[in-house]
Scaffold this motif. Structure first.
Motif, PDB file in Angstrom:
ATOM      1  N   LEU A 104      80.304 -11.109  44.089  1.00  0.00           N
ATOM      2  CA  LEU A 104      81.288 -11.651  43.131  1.00  0.00           C
ATOM      3  C   LEU A 104      80.898 -11.492  41.657  1.00  0.00           C
ATOM      4  O   LEU A 104      81.238 -12.340  40.842  1.00  0.00           O
ATOM      5  N   ILE A 164      85.759  -9.327  40.597  1.00  0.00           N
ATOM      6  CA  ILE A 164      86.767  -9.442  41.651  1.00  0.00           C
ATOM      7  C   ILE A 164      88.030  -8.775  41.111  1.00  0.00           C
ATOM      8  O   ILE A 164      88.407  -9.045  39.976  1.00  0.00           O
ATOM      9  N   SER A 207      91.475  -8.686  40.011  1.00  0.00           N
ATOM     10  CA  SER A 207      92.288  -9.870  39.707  1.00  0.00           C
ATOM     11  C   SER A 207      93.479  -9.978  40.655  1.00  0.00           C
ATOM     12  O   SER A 207      94.069  -8.974  41.034  1.00  0.00           O
ATOM     13  N   PHE A 208      93.825 -11.208  40.989  1.00  0.00           N
ATOM     14  CA  PHE A 208      95.013 -11.493  41.807  1.00  0.00           C
ATOM     15  C   PHE A 208      94.970 -10.734  43.126  1.00  0.00           C
ATOM     16  O   PHE A 208      95.973 -10.227  43.613  1.00  0.00           O
ATOM     17  N   LYS A 209      93.757 -10.677  43.690  1.00  0.00           N
ATOM     18  CA  LYS A 209      93.490  -9.906  44.894  1.00  0.00           C
ATOM     19  C   LYS A 209      94.391 -10.314  46.056  1.00  0.00           C
ATOM     20  O   LYS A 209      94.851  -9.459  46.812  1.00  0.00           O
ATOM     21  N   VAL A 241      96.336  -6.062  40.460  1.00  0.00           N
ATOM     22  CA  VAL A 241      97.035  -5.295  39.431  1.00  0.00           C
ATOM     23  C   VAL A 241      96.020  -4.282  38.928  1.00  0.00           C
ATOM     24  O   VAL A 241      94.901  -4.646  38.561  1.00  0.00           O
ATOM     25  N   TYR A 290      90.513  -7.131  36.088  1.00  0.00           N
ATOM     26  CA  TYR A 290      89.401  -7.627  36.900  1.00  0.00           C
ATOM     27  C   TYR A 290      88.985  -9.012  36.431  1.00  0.00           C
ATOM     28  O   TYR A 290      89.048  -9.320  35.238  1.00  0.00           O
ATOM     29  N   ASP A 291      88.559  -9.845  37.380  1.00  0.00           N
ATOM     30  CA  ASP A 291      87.945 -11.127  37.047  1.00  0.00           C
ATOM     31  C   ASP A 291      86.439 -10.955  37.035  1.00  0.00           C
ATOM     32  O   ASP A 291      85.903 -10.160  37.806  1.00  0.00           O
ATOM     33  N   TYR A 292      85.759 -11.734  36.213  1.00  0.00           N
ATOM     34  CA  TYR A 292      84.328 -11.891  36.365  1.00  0.00           C
ATOM     35  C   TYR A 292      84.111 -13.095  37.265  1.00  0.00           C
ATOM     36  O   TYR A 292      84.551 -14.195  36.934  1.00  0.00           O
ATOM     37  N   GLY A 293      83.440 -12.895  38.392  1.00  0.00           N
ATOM     38  CA  GLY A 293      83.061 -14.016  39.243  1.00  0.00           C
ATOM     39  C   GLY A 293      81.828 -14.699  38.670  1.00  0.00           C
ATOM     40  O   GLY A 293      81.346 -14.317  37.594  1.00  0.00           O
ATOM     41  N   PRO A 294      81.272 -15.711  39.367  1.00  0.00           N
ATOM     42  CA  PRO A 294      80.207 -16.515  38.744  1.00  0.00           C
ATOM     43  C   PRO A 294      79.025 -15.726  38.165  1.00  0.00           C
ATOM     44  O   PRO A 294      78.704 -15.925  36.991  1.00  0.00           O
ATOM     45  N   CYS A 307      80.287 -13.599  35.167  1.00  0.00           N
ATOM     46  CA  CYS A 307      80.664 -14.435  34.038  1.00  0.00           C
ATOM     47  C   CYS A 307      79.414 -14.907  33.291  1.00  0.00           C
ATOM     48  O   CYS A 307      79.394 -14.940  32.059  1.00  0.00           O
ATOM     49  N   GLU A 346      92.751  -5.188  30.023  1.00  0.00           N
ATOM     50  CA  GLU A 346      92.386  -6.321  29.168  1.00  0.00           C
ATOM     51  C   GLU A 346      90.866  -6.378  29.131  1.00  0.00           C
ATOM     52  O   GLU A 346      90.230  -6.256  30.175  1.00  0.00           O
TER      53      GLU A 346
END
Lengths: 633, 633
Positions: free
Chosen positions: A25, A28, A30-32, A37, A41-45, A48, A239
């Protein structure tokens, strides 16, 4: 980075990095759960935490050490600002559409892919054809819509999935557009860079700095780019976080007082000349590169040096980092010089930081559009005498001669250039009159020497007013982090040779978690010790986890190695514990009360693992390494 | 806060705070040179530093101390996510339009302004009219579009500037809308909160946490709200930073292991009951409020306590902070309980943190929309025996009886509720057959006891699967910071009684700059000392400025007091310097080599000013206070 030499090796290496990053993680899509999309992408713990560490270090290294003025502006930006900056008109990529399905493609990507594939798959191409295709790839960035369209037609390129015909290329603006307020009449965009927020504040910031140059403003924040079809994973996203510096400087004096601090740095540079003559990058001394004009000025050179220090201290490998100068055709027409910090990863050399001397372009553009003068003044210690042209029309005589047209003639006289005025002066002196073209009247009039006096006068000036130049180091934080992941990742043998354990060898500065605490076996006493150590670490502000899962200590070490935790504290008694270092796997034994201060000093760079090994006895025995592989999730 | 008791006093106080904030660039109306955009503000250098300090402390106080999983998700969000969360349909305000000019207004604001003005300006209103207007103000939030429209008509309210007729109220969605990708077919929004990014990642985060509850995820980031007509300055803006925590917990066990750490805290609470009966807020012990059910559960109570500690440590005054429980009509229908941390400032009591028990609403909504089960499982230590209904149809007998309809009958049998099944069982046992309504066939069939067996069987279950509840503390960082400015601001007399000097009495934790270094007079030796101290402060990571302007030391003190710098170091010799504390204006004399460690300990909270005064001799003389006022800019 092991066998990264071949394309297949690079691909395999990237796969193991990316698998580890996704499984643990670090990021991730995003909005998996909604199938995501592209380009978000998200940064997981752990990701981040790495990001937060990189940004903290950026603030320390640039904002604090250089006394920069940090600002924080909104992402939502009204159209007028981005019209002035040129983004509304020019921030575009050329796009083609599948004529039947409407699917969109970047025109240059399709052409590049076509050429590359042809070069790879057709080994018997004629040498002229090979040269032609390579030339197309090399000049892609310079092609106009018409040129791209012509090549696409010539090569018969069709839509990749459907093989349908493609439209002609046309520009697509990459800004996310929105509407500000409820009326729908006020267009806004999500900012494509943070820089404009700084430029429009120049006047206030200059005042804040005591009306003195040079000074730098800095901003960290989100920026947006509505890519046509994002690829290259974390490197091309819609983004992203930018960290930007705008250093304002007198264009007549781009020296830097601290340049000597970085002048002796030696690292890989790839000047324009070497690129154009087909040579490769070479190690140069920064001071020499500025002295011989390879780098345009000291301030630009200073920032190149500071960026080098920033990246290498984060953990970027020195020999996979180079500073490449922009070719003339890459550079914006207003730029005085521009260098990219490029980092080599499995995708090739990636632009991660741009360091540009943007001259006075942005401030002038906003001055013009807003009507607010974004200028600086140099106050002279002593007033300086300057020769100035003074044109003094005689209203009375002009009025008598030109009646209703008087005003236009008067304005035209006052607007004369120095050359025109001096020519008129000499005519008036020799002939007593001169023919004069008044554009606003669309006719030529006769001026007599009663109507105007033209003189050069000596005047005292107390200051010089000018538009500052801007030197802009701009950091793509997500790209730097991705390259850092690749540079820090390695594998090592587990219990057996075939079992490969993943390790992120992050420097302590970057590591998402600084320390893991393991009670060796499940036991009330060890748990209490672990909790006490955890409390001490918390109050020292050190991020850590306690791992009380029942698996073997070897497996637990492997698990924290995989997210790059530099130190592991194993509780195997109620008086002392062991501390294990991730890369060497060596252990020392220390008193419980000393753990948090040892970890803190190590994490803050005040002591090295070598220092710790010197100060404390090596540990063996109960908490010994077991070399067990991590179970895959 | 001085004479803030009257409305005029509050207004005057706010003006001096806001003037100071704007003049010293704590904030700047965004895009000011283009006449700005309502509801968008920049943080200038000191404001940006305060924000960064508040966020660092938030990370330390919540993420680190509670071991939360921090994530970082994009602002651009696809429509499907916000459809599931309800924002696409319900995140609206009611708007009216000036029927001639098209200018938009918030319907409730117009009605509220009308009522307030009438109450203020017409002292002779009938008591029933007063009661009516007050009732309208109190129930504004609950009014439907029709009710608002009817009141606006009844009172004859027109557009404020033009006095034109207004349209009927209609809902305006407050999200900034955009389009993702080049086709224009994929709608996206700028997120209105960061929470949804966490919810959609629940499955991965739960796995990351070792499939254990409870755990919390946290996120700091920008959120957006396209206000119809922003007012109240920094309190109601169109883009803002949120810090949100989603704490996932078993709905059957909302106890919190660390609740005892906060149980003894006593502070102002304003429970529902007290609001409904017209009482005021009262000081309660947190442990009691949870024990007697005023606060719904321990976890909610724990976070209320932690929020209290967070805000007061930042510098929010204890007696101007209250926790107000939502009234039943304020709360979302799914919420179990909700409390707002409200801070009193010149605008009244402002909601700055919401602490809500959102039950399982969000996870269920995304489970339904995405088809991905966002659930947790409690593994039983021992398998548990449960009685389960088992319906076993006989395919053979059903096939013989119903031929082609067999499948529909079978499915209907299996879908029976427990009550229906037990009723059929008893009929089959007494009569050997039962009538059965099969909806999918739209007729009643006869079931015999050969066709189905219905039994209650004891089964062993190894786990319980459920949707977790979410407890969400959500922090409006900009609002907290604005209230902090008001709480920390005070004025004191300058050289003369009339001259008022502005001071921001920030705690060291929050102060944008920790320390100013002043060479007492312009002089090469003092400048060198100042630079050495600056270097030591930089390497300790302490933000500071050197002020070498030629003005008097008193003026320079006043200037840094005004941006809340807690300590001032005055260089008046080459061996020792003075350190002055902002609020007491007291000074001590210390050796140059000790400056940075003294400042560091003070800033990090390891020593108080009292400790420092105890350890070092008081200073007088050359660097004495002068009480000169700051020139206005």
């Amino acid at each position: 980075a092991g066998n990264a030499a071949t394309a297949a090796g690079r691909e395999a290496f990237r796969q193991s990095v990316v698998n580890t990053l996704e499984r643990r993680l670090f990021y991730i899509p995003s909005f998996k759960i909604y199938r995501g999309v592209a380009g978000l992408y998200d940064y997981g713990p752990p990701g981040c935490a790495v990001k937060s560490n990189v940004l903290s270090f950026w603030r320390q290294h640039f904002v604090l050490e250089e006394g920069m003025l940090e600002v924080d502006c909104p992402c939502v930006t009204p159209e007028v600002v981005l019209k002035a900056s040129g983004h509304v008109d020019k921030f575009t990529d050329l796009m083609v559409k599948d004529e039947k399905t409407g699917t969109c493609y970047r025109a240059d990507h399709l052409l590049k892919d076509f050429c590359k594939e042809k070069l790879e798959k057709e080994p018997n191409l004629a040498p002229e054809k090979v040269a032609e295709l390579n030339h197309v790839i090399a000049t892609l960035d310079d092609m106009s819509a018409e040129q791209l369209g012509a090549k696409i037609k010539e090569y018969g390129i069709t839509a990749p999935e459907t093989k349908n015909q493609l439209s002609d290329p046309y520009p697509f603006n990459l800004m996310f557009q929105t509407s500000i307020g409820p009326t729908g009449l006020s267009t806004g965009y999500m900012r494509p860079e943070t820089a404009q927020g700084i430029f429009v504040n120049f006047k206030d910031l200059y005042y804040y700095n005591g009306n003195k140059l040079p000074f730098a403003a800095a901003q960290i924040g989100q920026a947006f780019r509505n890519e046509i079809s994002p690829r290259q994973g974390l490197l091309r996203v819609r983004e992203f976080t930018l960290a930007e510096i705008e250093h304002f400087v007198d264009p007549e004096d781009k020296s830097h007082p601290k340049f000597s601090d970085v002048a002796d740095l030696k690292f890989l540079m790839f000047p324009r000349e070497e690129q154009l003559t087909g040579q490769s990058s070479q190690t140069l001394r920064l001071g020499d590169a500025v002295a011989n004009g390879t780098i345009n000025n000291e301030t630009l050179g200073y920032f190149i040096g500071r960026v080098y220090l920033f990246l290498t201290r984060l953990g970027i490998e020195k020999d996979r980092l180079r500073f490449r100068q922009h070719l003339p055709n890459e550079m914006a027409h207003y730029a005085a010089d521009c260098w990219d910090a490029e980092i080599e990863c499995s995708y090739g050399w990636i632009e991660c930081v741009g360091i540009a001397d943007r001259s006075a372009y942005d401030l002038k553009a906003h001055t013009e559009k807003s009507g607010v003068a974004l200028v600086a003044a140099e106050k002279f210690a002593e007033p300086r005498e300057v020769e100035k042209l003074v044109i003094t029309p005689s209203k009375k005589d002009l009025g008598l001669a030109f009646k209703g047209n008087q005003k236009m003639v008067l304005e035209a006289l006052e607007a004369m250039s120095e050359a025109e005025a001096m020519e008129m002066k000499s005519k008036l002196e020799s002939n007593g009159e001169a023919e004069f073209q008044v554009c606003t009247l669309n006719k030529t009039v006769t001026i007599t020497n009663k109507m105007v006096s033209i003189n050069k006068e000596k005047k005292k000036e107390h200051q010089r007013v000018f538009t500052p130049s801007v030197i802009e180091p701009s950091f793509g934080i997500g790209r730097i982090i991705y390259c850092l992941y690749e540079h820090c990742f390695y594998t090592r043998a587990g219990k057996t040779e075939e079992e490969q354990l993943n390790v992120f060898g992050f420097p302590p500065l970057v590591a998402p978690i600084k320390c893991t605490v393991f009670p060796l076996v499940k036991n009330e006493q060890f748990d209490t010790v672990a909790r006490d150590i955890s409390k001490a670490l918390t109050s020292s502000g050190i991020s850590h986890i306690i791992d009380v899962t029942g698996t073997s200590i070897g497996k637990r070490y492997a698990r924290t190695d995989e997210i790059g935790v530099p130190l592991a504290v194993t509780v195997d008694s109620t008086t002392t514990v062991t501390i294990r270092e991730r890369d060497s796997k060596a252990q020392v034994r220390v008193k419980i009360a000393e753990v948090s201060s040892i970890v803190k000093r190590f994490v803050e760079g005040q002591s090295t693992w070598g220092d710790i090994q010197w100060d404390y006895p090596a540990a063996h025995g109960s908490a010994e390494e077991e070399n067990a592989p991590e179970e895959n999730a």
